[in-house]
Every structure is written in structure tokens, then in C-alpha cells.
Design an enzyme around this catalytic site. Structure first.
Site, short mmCIF file in Angstrom:
data_model
loop_
_atom_site.label_atom_id
_atom_site.label_comp_id
_atom_site.label_asym_id
_atom_site.label_seq_id
_atom_site.Cartn_x
_atom_site.Cartn_y
_atom_site.Cartn_z
N THR A 10 -32.95 31.00 47.46
CA THR A 10 -33.35 32.09 46.13
C THR A 10 -33.27 31.27 45.08
O THR A 10 -32.88 29.93 44.98
CB THR A 10 -31.94 32.91 45.98
OG1 THR A 10 -30.76 32.34 46.03
CG2 THR A 10 -31.90 33.93 47.50
N LYS B 277 -30.33 17.49 38.70
CA LYS B 277 -30.49 16.59 39.94
C LYS B 277 -29.87 15.21 40.00
O LYS B 277 -29.04 15.12 40.98
CB LYS B 277 -32.00 16.40 40.00
CG LYS B 277 -32.65 17.91 40.32
CD LYS B 277 -34.42 17.73 40.26
CE LYS B 277 -35.04 18.83 40.34
NZ LYS B 277 -36.49 18.76 39.90
N ASP C 53 -33.01 20.18 33.94
CA ASP C 53 -33.38 20.26 35.39
C ASP C 53 -33.16 18.68 35.80
O ASP C 53 -32.72 18.52 37.00
CB ASP C 53 -34.93 20.58 35.31
CG ASP C 53 -35.21 20.54 37.19
OD1 ASP C 53 -34.79 21.26 37.74
OD2 ASP C 53 -36.08 19.55 37.27
N GLY D 290 -43.46 21.94 45.29
CA GLY D 290 -44.55 22.51 46.16
C GLY D 290 -44.00 23.39 47.22
O GLY D 290 -42.78 22.96 47.82
N GLU E 89 -31.14 18.53 51.14
CA GLU E 89 -31.94 17.49 50.78
C GLU E 89 -33.00 17.97 49.79
O GLU E 89 -33.55 17.46 48.84
CB GLU E 89 -32.91 17.16 52.28
CG GLU E 89 -34.06 16.19 51.92
CD GLU E 89 -33.61 14.90 51.71
OE1 GLU E 89 -33.54 14.40 50.40
OE2 GLU E 89 -33.01 14.09 52.63
N GLY F 217 -49.83 25.60 36.28
CA GLY F 217 -48.66 26.13 37.07
C GLY F 217 -47.49 25.32 37.48
O GLY F 217 -46.73 25.46 38.10
N VAL G 30 -33.23 17.87 45.33
CA VAL G 30 -33.38 16.64 44.56
C VAL G 30 -34.88 16.29 45.09
O VAL G 30 -35.14 15.76 46.09
CB VAL G 30 -32.24 15.64 44.63
CG1 VAL G 30 -33.02 14.48 43.64
CG2 VAL G 30 -31.13 16.14 44.07
N GLY H 11 -37.92 17.33 45.70
CA GLY H 11 -38.71 17.93 46.86
C GLY H 11 -38.92 17.14 48.13
O GLY H 11 -37.89 17.04 48.82
N GLU I 59 -42.98 26.58 33.66
CA GLU I 59 -42.73 27.88 33.61
C GLU I 59 -43.11 28.38 32.20
O GLU I 59 -43.42 27.69 31.51
CB GLU I 59 -40.84 27.97 33.61
CG GLU I 59 -40.27 27.19 34.96
CD GLU I 59 -40.44 27.95 36.21
OE1 GLU I 59 -40.29 29.34 36.05
OE2 GLU I 59 -40.69 27.42 37.35
N1 NAP Z 1 -40.74 25.79 44.15
C1 NAP Z 1 -40.43 24.38 44.54
O1 NAP Z 1 -41.42 23.43 44.79
C2 NAP Z 1 -39.05 24.02 44.72
C3 NAP Z 1 -38.64 22.66 45.10
C4 NAP Z 1 -37.63 22.45 44.99
C5 NAP Z 1 -36.23 23.11 44.84
N2 NAP Z 1 -36.73 24.53 44.40
C6 NAP Z 1 -35.64 25.67 44.54
O2 NAP Z 1 -35.80 26.45 45.56
C7 NAP Z 1 -35.49 27.69 45.26
C8 NAP Z 1 -36.52 28.92 45.49
O3 NAP Z 1 -37.64 28.42 44.72
P1 NAP Z 1 -39.05 29.42 44.88
O4 NAP Z 1 -40.04 28.24 44.11
O5 NAP Z 1 -39.44 29.73 46.17
O6 NAP Z 1 -38.90 30.40 43.92
P2 NAP Z 1 -39.46 32.04 43.90
O7 NAP Z 1 -40.77 31.58 44.14
O8 NAP Z 1 -39.16 32.58 42.33
O9 NAP Z 1 -38.83 32.79 44.79
C9 NAP Z 1 -37.64 33.42 44.88
C10 NAP Z 1 -37.24 34.25 45.82
O10 NAP Z 1 -36.05 34.43 46.01
C11 NAP Z 1 -35.74 35.93 46.14
N3 NAP Z 1 -34.51 36.29 45.42
C12 NAP Z 1 -34.26 36.57 44.18
N4 NAP Z 1 -32.92 36.85 43.99
C13 NAP Z 1 -32.55 37.23 45.31
C14 NAP Z 1 -31.18 37.59 45.76
N5 NAP Z 1 -30.29 38.29 45.05
N6 NAP Z 1 -31.29 37.50 47.04
C15 NAP Z 1 -32.32 37.58 47.96
N7 NAP Z 1 -33.28 37.00 47.59
C16 NAP Z 1 -33.28 36.69 46.10
C17 NAP Z 1 -37.05 36.55 45.32
O11 NAP Z 1 -37.20 37.84 45.55
P3 NAP Z 1 -38.47 38.58 45.15
O12 NAP Z 1 -39.75 38.06 46.30
O13 NAP Z 1 -38.26 39.87 45.59
O14 NAP Z 1 -38.68 38.28 43.75
C18 NAP Z 1 -38.31 35.58 45.54
O15 NAP Z 1 -38.35 35.90 47.10
C19 NAP Z 1 -34.92 27.77 43.89
O16 NAP Z 1 -33.54 27.68 43.63
C20 NAP Z 1 -35.87 26.62 43.37
O17 NAP Z 1 -34.95 25.78 42.28
C21 NAP Z 1 -37.91 25.04 44.54
#
Ligand code: NAP
Lengths: 163, 328
Positions: free
Chosen positions: B82, B211, B207, B305, B135, B193, B138, B140, B196
Site C-alpha cells: 500500500t 531510503k 525520499d 517500476g 528488499e 510519469g 530501497v 527497486g 508525482e
Molecule cells: N511504484 C514503484 O516503482 C515502487 C518502487 C518501490 C517501492 N514502492 C512502494 O510500494 C508501495 C506501492 O506503490 P505503488 O506504486 O504500487 O502505489 P500505487 O500505484 O499508488 O498503489 C497503491 C495501492 O494501494 C491501495 N491502497 C491504498 N490505501 C489502502 C489501504 N488502506 N488498504 C489497502 N490498500 C490500499 C490502493 O488502492 P486503490 O487501487 O483503491 O487506490 C492501490 O491499489 C508504496 O509504498 C511505494 O512507496 C513503489
């Protein structure tokens, strides 16, 4: 380093050429005709900047030219680093910023390049700092860091003074 | 082995699709997003799940919450993906604590709970005979935690330097390559993209600092927090400054640095030789570890990603399986 050589044509060139061949940088050449010494011998002091690992190659090469090396003083090997500052440099007393380093006695600002966009926009400057060794360089950078914080400037430090 | 996935965003969908396309012997029995949940002890059909999520925005029934999945689904490992809340770590912290207390393993990409409560969560896991792995929090796809725990196991890590934020690295790369101003490069990063709508966390270095704290606490067992890090971002870096660096065969990158012997924990823009190993292009991340036996080791790879982050999560899942035996 201090060299002793015969006062004959070509001798100085013979001593200086290996420095540039090895990628070194000559900072100063000081002739000293010592009144007490034999007249055909010329004392020359060379201040240069050379990667540490090439020093023994250099002394070998110079000696092979028949030039006698009296003394190699490594303290003389200067350490150079560039630091970039961003902000209102002129309005925050640029001279004072430079002075903070120059008055240490162990480091000085030997180069300053400023880029200024329109008036009242932030300018960027590269300070070239020289010191006799790495510890002094770290101290000089620490001083600049304090100055930057006091003046609200962004200081971009080089990565690892030892690298 | 059975898993439940909390969060069906970029990372959650990436994990689900890899688990369905590769035969890894992992079954998904529960999923939840912010507004719905789904539990199926016989295994959820991932293709159907992703299609439903795509068409309705929900992954399951509106009556089922994430906590219902944590408490009610039959899983061995909870995958917590999440969104990161760096201030409270919630609601992920509660999800994770609950799962660990129930004797389940946890794998997460969520930095919030790890930056806040790493040691508390680890001791909770140890007391229950389970584990928590992170893992993906930090850098990816870069297997930094595996490298530290396994490959460099007998080493002492003396210091670390890293490019831990792809957005900042992209902006600096584009400023240097195309002569863009900071504002132009940021705009481009948004269009691609990579940034943010509110880029504050990335460009101000927060950020990267989070990490860095996770890495430092993992390596040295410390309990540092965000406010212990000296942080400067890239938002004030000018194109002029980059060009002044380039004049001398150098460039500028946002570097996170931990050097405990000199009490350094900081994130700041730094001047590096253009051929320095940490000068990566675009969104690539990199980490250099300085160690007593191995010397310097630099790892480079994709820092974000969907599938790339899933790679790190799946590495953790399979590590738990090989360590704790096939849990099925
Ligand atoms: N994207 C990356 O490349 C990346 C890399 C490393 C780490 N991260 C970390 O990984 C996590 C997820 O990233 P993401 O990019 O996948 O985020 P995201 O695209 O914003 O997706 C977040 C998901 O979590 C759901 N969510 C939000 N609040 C929730 C709750 N209370 N209970 C259950 N589900 C909930 C959202 O639901 P809805 O679909 O209903 O909105 C969505 O499906 C984050 O903590 C981020 O920092 C991401």
C-alpha cells in the site's frame, strides 16, 4: 622538489619535460643561484602537481637525464578541489567568502568562475581551492560549509576529498 | 506457498501478474485495495482479478477490508504494497504487526513502517518464529538487502554512497544532456510519469533520506530516523552549476551518504567525475558499499517500476520459502 643541475643549455628542459610527459602540471619554477655554491651548478625549485603514484617514475626519469635531485618535499604536492556555490553570491559578500579560505594560511581560492543570469536571480560559482594536503582540504571545505549555511547558499561539494 | 497482497496499484499488479505468468508455486488467496477485498482459499484467478480491477477500479467486494484479508485469508506471507506514509507508517504498520503477531511472514515495498519501526517489527517477527523482508523498499530491483545479508555476510560495511531517487537523477541527467532548466526538466519528468504531481518528497531529497535511513539501520543496527539526516535536495540546482561542473569533466548528482566513523548521514547534490561509477543515466539507481574485505562494490539497476519492484518482492518470497521450508 629541489633539483640541482649543471648550468648548461638544455638542462632545465631535460628536467621539466618528464613532468608533462607523465601528465603532471608545473605550478612554479624558482631559480636559486646560491652565492656560496659552485658557479656551474644551478639550484632549481619546481612546484608541481602530479598524481601520487607517478612520483617515483618522475624522479627516475629526471635522474636518468643526469639531473641531481636534492630533495623531494611531498608537502609541496598540492591538493585541488572544486566546490560550487549557488545563491545570491554577490549580495552576500563574495569577497568575504573567498577570504574565509584565504586567511586560513593552509588553503587558498586559486580560481573563481561565476555565472550570473539576470539581476536578482541566483548565481552559481565554481571555487577552485588548493591546499597542501588532504586534511587541510577537508578543513577548508568544512569552513566553506559553515559560511554557506550562514549565508543561505547551496554548496555542492565534491564527492570524497580523498578520491 | 500462499500469499495475500494488500495494495493493487503499480507494484501489487506487477507482483500478481508475475505470479500468474511464472510457475513459482505461489498461490494468491487474498487481495485488497483501498475500497475492497477478495478472499479465496483455493486461489484467486489473477487474470480475472486484474480485468475486474481495470474495469471497475475494485479488486473485490466493497464489504471486505484490508484488515479482513489480513485476519481472514489463509496465507503464509503477507505482501504489503500500500502507499507509503512516512509520517505515521500507517495503515501498513497495523497490517504488518497483525500478520506477524498471527505468526505469518511479511514482505513489503512500503518504506513507512520500515523507516519507523524496523527493529520493533524484527523482534516481533523473531518472537513469533517468522520474518519481515523489505528488499523492495530501497533501490527497486537492485538486490541490495540480499547482497548485504548473503554475499557480503562476513564483511564489515564501512560506508555507503547511493543514488537512491530516480526522479532526481532523471532531472539532473536531462539538465546536463539537453541544457534544460530545473523547471523544464521537472516538467518533462512529470510528463514521463517519473515525478508525482507533488514532487516535494523526491526533489527535496526526503525520499532518498528515508531510503538511506533504512539502509543505515539495516547495516549498522542503528535506530536513526529521518531527522538525523542532513538533507539538501536538487530543487535549487541551476543549469549554470551543472555547466560549471561539466567544464571540468564532472557532473552533479544527488548522493545519499552514510559514513558512521565520521558521523555522516546526509543527502546532498555532489560534484562527481563524469565517469564515476555512481554517475548513472536517467532513472537508474546505484549503490556503492565500502567494505573491509571486498573493498568497494557498486550495484546499479532500475529503482522503480511495476515488474522491477515485483522482482525484489518475489526474491524475498522465495528467500523465505528456502529458509523456512516449503510452507504449503
Ligand atoms: N511504484 C514503484 O516503482 C515502487 C518502487 C518501490 C517501492 N514502492 C512502494 O510500494 C508501495 C506501492 O506503490 P505503488 O506504486 O504500487 O502505489 P500505487 O500505484 O499508488 O498503489 C497503491 C495501492 O494501494 C491501495 N491502497 C491504498 N490505501 C489502502 C489501504 N488502506 N488498504 C489497502 N490498500 C490500499 C490502493 O488502492 P486503490 O487501487 O483503491 O487506490 C492501490 O491499489 C508504496 O509504498 C511505494 O512507496 C513503489
Amino acid at each position: 622538489m629541489k633539483l640541482e643541475m649543471r648550468d648548461a643549455p638544455g638542462q632545465l628542459v631535460a628536467a621539466l619535460k618528464p613532468i608533462s610527459d607523465l601528465g603532471g602540471n608545473i605550478i612554479a619554477v624558482i631559480h636559486q643561484r646560491d652565492p656560496g655554491s659552485r658557479s656551474e651548478v644551478l639550484g632549481v625549485q619546481i612546484v608541481l602537481d602530479l598524481p601520487q603514484d607517478r612520483l617515483s617514475d618522475l624522479t627516475d626519469l629526471i635522474r636518468s637525464q643526469g639531473v641531481n635531485i636534492l630533495r623531494v618535499n611531498e608537502e609541496r604536492l598540492l591538493c585541488t578541489r572544486a566546490v560550487i556555490m549557488i545563491g545570491h553570491l554577490i549580495h552576500t559578500d563574495l569577497g568575504g567568502t573567498v577570504d574565509a579560505i584565504d586567511r586560513t594560511g593552509f588553503a587558498e581560492v586559486t580560481g573563481l568562475t561565476i555565472r550570473m543570469p539576470a539581476i536578482d536571480q541566483r548565481s552559481s560559482a565554481r571555487f577552485t581551492i588548493r591546499s597542501v594536503n588532504r586534511e587541510h582540504m577537508e578543513d577548508a571545505i568544512a569552513i566553506l560549509r559553515t559560511v554557506a549555511r550562514e549565508k543561505g547558499l547551496l554548496m555542492i561539494e565534491p564527492m570524497g576529498v580523498s578520491q | 506457498m500462499k500469499v495475500a497482497i494488500l495494495g493493487m496499484g503499480s507494484v501489487g499488479k506487477g507482483v500478481a501478474s508475475v505470479l500468474s505468468s511464472k510457475d513459482l508455486g505461489v498461490m494468491v488467496t487474498g487481495v485488497a485495495d483501498s475500497r475492497s477485498g477478495l478472499i479465496d482459499p483455493d486461489g484467486i484467478n489473477i487474470g480475472a482479478l486484474l480485468a475486474t480491477k481495470r474495469s471497475t477500479g475494485l479488486c473485490g467486494s466493497a464489504g471486505i477490508t484490508a484488515m479482513d484479508v489480513v485476519r481472514g485469508a489463509p496465507y503464509d506471507i503477507l505482501i504489503e504494497v500500500t502507499p507509503t506514509d512516512a509520517v505515521s507508517g500507517e495503515p501498513a504498520l497495523t497490517h504488518i504487526r497483525t500478520a506477524l503477531t498471527m505468526g505469518r511472514h511479511v514482505v513489503t515495498s512500503n518504506k513507512g513502517p520500515i523507516v519507523h519501526a524496523l527493529h520493533a517489527l524484527r523482534s516481533l517477527a523473531a518472537s513469533k518464529g517468522t520474518s519481515i523482508r523489505y528488499e523492495a523498499t530501497v533501490a527497486g530491483a537492485i538486490p541490495i538487502m540480499h547482497t548485504l545479508a548473503d554475499g557480503l555476510a562476513g564483511n564489515e560495511v564501512l560506508a555507503l554512497y547511493g543514488v537512491l531517487n530516480g526522479t532526481c537523477n532523471y532531472i539532473l541527467t536531462r539538465m546536463a544532456a539537453e541544457g534544460l532548466t530545473y523547471e523544464q526538466a521537472l516538467l518533462e519528468a512529470r510528463e514521463m510519469g517519473y515525478a508525482e504531481a507533488d514532487p516535494t518528497y523526491d526533489v527535496k531529497g526526503i525520499d532518498a533520506a528515508i531510503k538511506l535511513v533504512i539502509l543505515a539501520n539495516t547495516i549498522w543496527g542503528t535506530s536513526s530516523c529521518l531527522k538525523d539526516v542532513e538533507v539538501r535536495g536538487i530543487d535549487l540546482v541551476t543549469l549554470d552549476a551543472l555547466q560549471l561542473a561539466e567544464d571540468q569533466g564532472c557532473t552533479i548528482r544527488l548522493i545519499a551518504e552514510a559514513d558512521p566513523s565520521n558521523r555522516i548521514l546526509r543527502v546532498s547534490p555532489r560534484i562527481l567525475r563524469s565517469r564515476h561509477p555512481l554517475v548513472t543515466e536517467g532513472t537508474l539507481n546505484a549503490i556503492t558499499l565500502v567494505t573491509d574485505l571486498a573493498g568497494e562494490i557498486t550495484l546499479m539497476g532500475k529503482g522503480a517500476g511495476s515488474v522491477e519492484t515485483a522482482s525484489a518482492i518475489i526474491g524475498d518470497l522465495l528467500a523465505i520459502r528456502s529458509r523456512y521450508g516449503r510452507c504449503d
